[in-house]
Design a protein around this motif. Sequence first.
Motif, PDB file in Angstrom:
ATOM      1  N   VAL A 174       0.742  -1.084   0.223  1.00 41.45           N
ATOM      2  CA  VAL A 174      -0.080  -0.034  -0.024  1.00 41.45           C
ATOM      3  C   VAL A 174       0.704   1.337  -0.002  1.00 41.45           C
ATOM      4  O   VAL A 174       0.646   2.155  -0.798  1.00 41.45           O
ATOM      5  N   GLY A 175       1.967   1.274   0.713  1.00 33.22           N
ATOM      6  CA  GLY A 175       2.852   2.387   0.960  1.00 33.22           C
ATOM      7  C   GLY A 175       3.335   2.700  -0.288  1.00 33.22           C
ATOM      8  O   GLY A 175       3.537   3.915  -0.935  1.00 33.22           O
ATOM      9  N   ARG A 176       3.984   1.660  -1.143  1.00 32.16           N
ATOM     10  CA  ARG A 176       4.943   2.059  -2.406  1.00 32.16           C
ATOM     11  C   ARG A 176       3.750   2.230  -3.297  1.00 32.16           C
ATOM     12  O   ARG A 176       4.248   3.225  -4.314  1.00 32.16           O
ATOM     13  N   ARG A 177       2.563   2.097  -3.369  1.00 27.93           N
ATOM     14  CA  ARG A 177       1.700   2.353  -4.511  1.00 27.93           C
ATOM     15  C   ARG A 177       1.340   3.816  -4.117  1.00 27.93           C
ATOM     16  O   ARG A 177       0.751   4.544  -5.093  1.00 27.93           O
ATOM     17  N   HIS A 178       1.585   4.420  -3.032  1.00 26.19           N
ATOM     18  CA  HIS A 178       1.253   5.726  -2.686  1.00 26.19           C
ATOM     19  C   HIS A 178       2.725   6.383  -2.857  1.00 26.19           C
ATOM     20  O   HIS A 178       2.648   7.666  -2.151  1.00 26.19           O
ATOM     21  N   GLY A 179       3.612   5.911  -3.436  1.00 27.53           N
ATOM     22  CA  GLY A 179       4.837   6.767  -3.651  1.00 27.53           C
ATOM     23  C   GLY A 179       5.807   6.477  -2.125  1.00 27.53           C
ATOM     24  O   GLY A 179       6.704   7.640  -2.124  1.00 27.53           O
ATOM     25  N   VAL A 180       5.364   5.907  -1.302  1.00 31.06           N
ATOM     26  CA  VAL A 180       6.501   5.777  -0.039  1.00 31.06           C
ATOM     27  C   VAL A 180       7.483   4.720  -0.185  1.00 31.06           C
ATOM     28  O   VAL A 180       7.340   3.645  -0.450  1.00 31.06           O
ATOM     29  N   GLU A 181       8.856   5.027  -0.400  1.00 38.93           N
ATOM     30  CA  GLU A 181       9.925   4.126  -0.697  1.00 38.93           C
ATOM     31  C   GLU A 181      10.209   3.244   0.387  1.00 38.93           C
ATOM     32  O   GLU A 181      10.346   2.081   0.163  1.00 38.93           O
ATOM     33  N   PHE A 182      10.127   3.621   1.575  1.00 39.50           N
ATOM     34  CA  PHE A 182      10.421   2.555   2.756  1.00 39.50           C
ATOM     35  C   PHE A 182       9.436   2.670   3.946  1.00 39.50           C
ATOM     36  O   PHE A 182       9.385   3.285   4.867  1.00 39.50           O
ATOM     37  N   PRO A 183       8.114   2.100   3.458  1.00 37.86           N
ATOM     38  CA  PRO A 183       7.054   2.272   4.374  1.00 37.86           C
ATOM     39  C   PRO A 183       7.084   1.772   5.762  1.00 37.86           C
ATOM     40  O   PRO A 183       6.198   2.385   6.632  1.00 37.86           O
ATOM     41  N   VAL A 184       7.934   0.793   6.182  1.00 36.26           N
ATOM     42  CA  VAL A 184       7.773   0.050   7.511  1.00 36.26           C
ATOM     43  C   VAL A 184       8.856   0.171   8.231  1.00 36.26           C
ATOM     44  O   VAL A 184      10.053  -0.007   7.887  1.00 36.26           O
ATOM     45  N   GLN A 185       8.865   0.708   9.541  1.00 33.45           N
ATOM     46  CA  GLN A 185       9.872   0.663  10.235  1.00 33.45           C
ATOM     47  C   GLN A 185       9.434  -0.017  11.905  1.00 33.45           C
ATOM     48  O   GLN A 185       8.565   0.547  12.362  1.00 33.45           O
ATOM     49  N   MET A 186      10.091  -1.111  12.077  1.00 32.48           N
ATOM     50  CA  MET A 186       9.490  -1.542  13.157  1.00 32.48           C
ATOM     51  C   MET A 186      10.294  -2.586  14.276  1.00 32.48           C
ATOM     52  O   MET A 186      10.930  -3.253  13.367  1.00 32.48           O
ATOM     53  N   THR A 187      10.302  -2.551  15.455  1.00 32.77           N
ATOM     54  CA  THR A 187      10.416  -3.801  16.350  1.00 32.77           C
ATOM     55  C   THR A 187       9.027  -3.913  16.863  1.00 32.77           C
ATOM     56  O   THR A 187       8.555  -2.924  17.626  1.00 32.77           O
ATOM     57  N   VAL A 188       8.667  -5.075  16.920  1.00 27.48           N
ATOM     58  CA  VAL A 188       7.250  -5.430  17.661  1.00 27.48           C
ATOM     59  C   VAL A 188       7.361  -6.558  18.410  1.00 27.48           C
ATOM     60  O   VAL A 188       8.182  -7.592  18.137  1.00 27.48           O
ATOM     61  N   ALA A 189       6.496  -6.694  19.351  1.00 28.17           N
ATOM     62  CA  ALA A 189       6.590  -7.724  20.222  1.00 28.17           C
ATOM     63  C   ALA A 189       4.935  -8.125  20.589  1.00 28.17           C
ATOM     64  O   ALA A 189       4.192  -7.280  20.603  1.00 28.17           O
ATOM     65  N   THR A 190       4.664  -9.451  20.321  1.00 26.90           N
ATOM     66  CA  THR A 190       3.352  -9.772  20.491  1.00 26.90           C
ATOM     67  C   THR A 190       3.323 -11.222  21.764  1.00 26.90           C
ATOM     68  O   THR A 190       4.372 -11.698  21.321  1.00 26.90           O
ATOM     69  N   THR A 191       2.164 -11.303  22.320  1.00 23.09           N
ATOM     70  CA  THR A 191       2.060 -12.555  23.014  1.00 23.09           C
ATOM     71  C   THR A 191       0.868 -13.081  23.400  1.00 23.09           C
ATOM     72  O   THR A 191      -0.132 -12.347  23.391  1.00 23.09           O
TER      73      THR A 191
END
Length: 275
Positions: A174-191
């Motif tokens: 979705v991001g790249r379709r809107h011209g965003v070169e690097f859409p995601v930056q994350m460290t995520v935790a889930t449990t």
Amino acid sequence: MCRWLAYSGSPVLLEEILYRPENSLVMQSKHARLGATAVNGDGFGIGWYGAVTGTPALFLSTEPAWNDRNLRELAAQITVDRVFAHVRASTGAAVQRTNCHPFRYRNWLWMHNGLIAKFPLVRRELVLAVQPELYPLLEGSTDSEVMFYLAIGFGLELDPPAAVARMVAFVEEVGRRHGVEFPVQMTVATTDGTTTWAFRYSSRGKSRSLFHSADVSTLRAQYPDNPALHDLADGSRLIVSEPLGDLHGAWLEVPESTCVVVKAGEEQFSGFTPA
């Protein structure tokens, strides 16, 4: 951005994790060493599992963690064997309680450091992709919460690594379709209350910092005169945005594009690729 920690292991008082370490999470809320911002004062949250039900409890506040007397009171009284804790630095969303991490769905917790780049540009499309039955549960305005509910819709409860990989791939598309070169930056935790999954990934390949604790038995042998290590079971594990202290060998960096799984005191590492 933000700082967070995920602990599982032998029961400990919350203050042992949140306050007492040299570079504790509360210290990181005002003097982070490795974060994109030094101050993470836009609220905090803790999520933990009690003995009565499988549903985790939450304590969320928009106060800075270093200045919240209620947090200090609770931390001195609550004993936990699994806890998520997060101090927030907003990337644009309002400072409000519903934007504080961790987020909860049934028995699941989720917290995030990073951002979806140019989130206002892609927010509508991402939010409308949340499953209709999950959409009413969105309470805040953060990209982190949208990521959580997208992951649930992609099967988080059945296969967390696959669901997070699908979620990230979708956000990037979705991001790249809107011209965003690097859409995601994350460290995520889930449990889910039994197992913890943590992810370090960014579209640019330069992710925010993430570390895991070394094996307690090894550290105990290396530092026999350190009393803090003798109170922890061998299976106790921490995953943190940055080390809680300077004890040599106690903290190991999680590699770029990696998924960490912690279950029953054991860690497993695997590569993480959006799919």
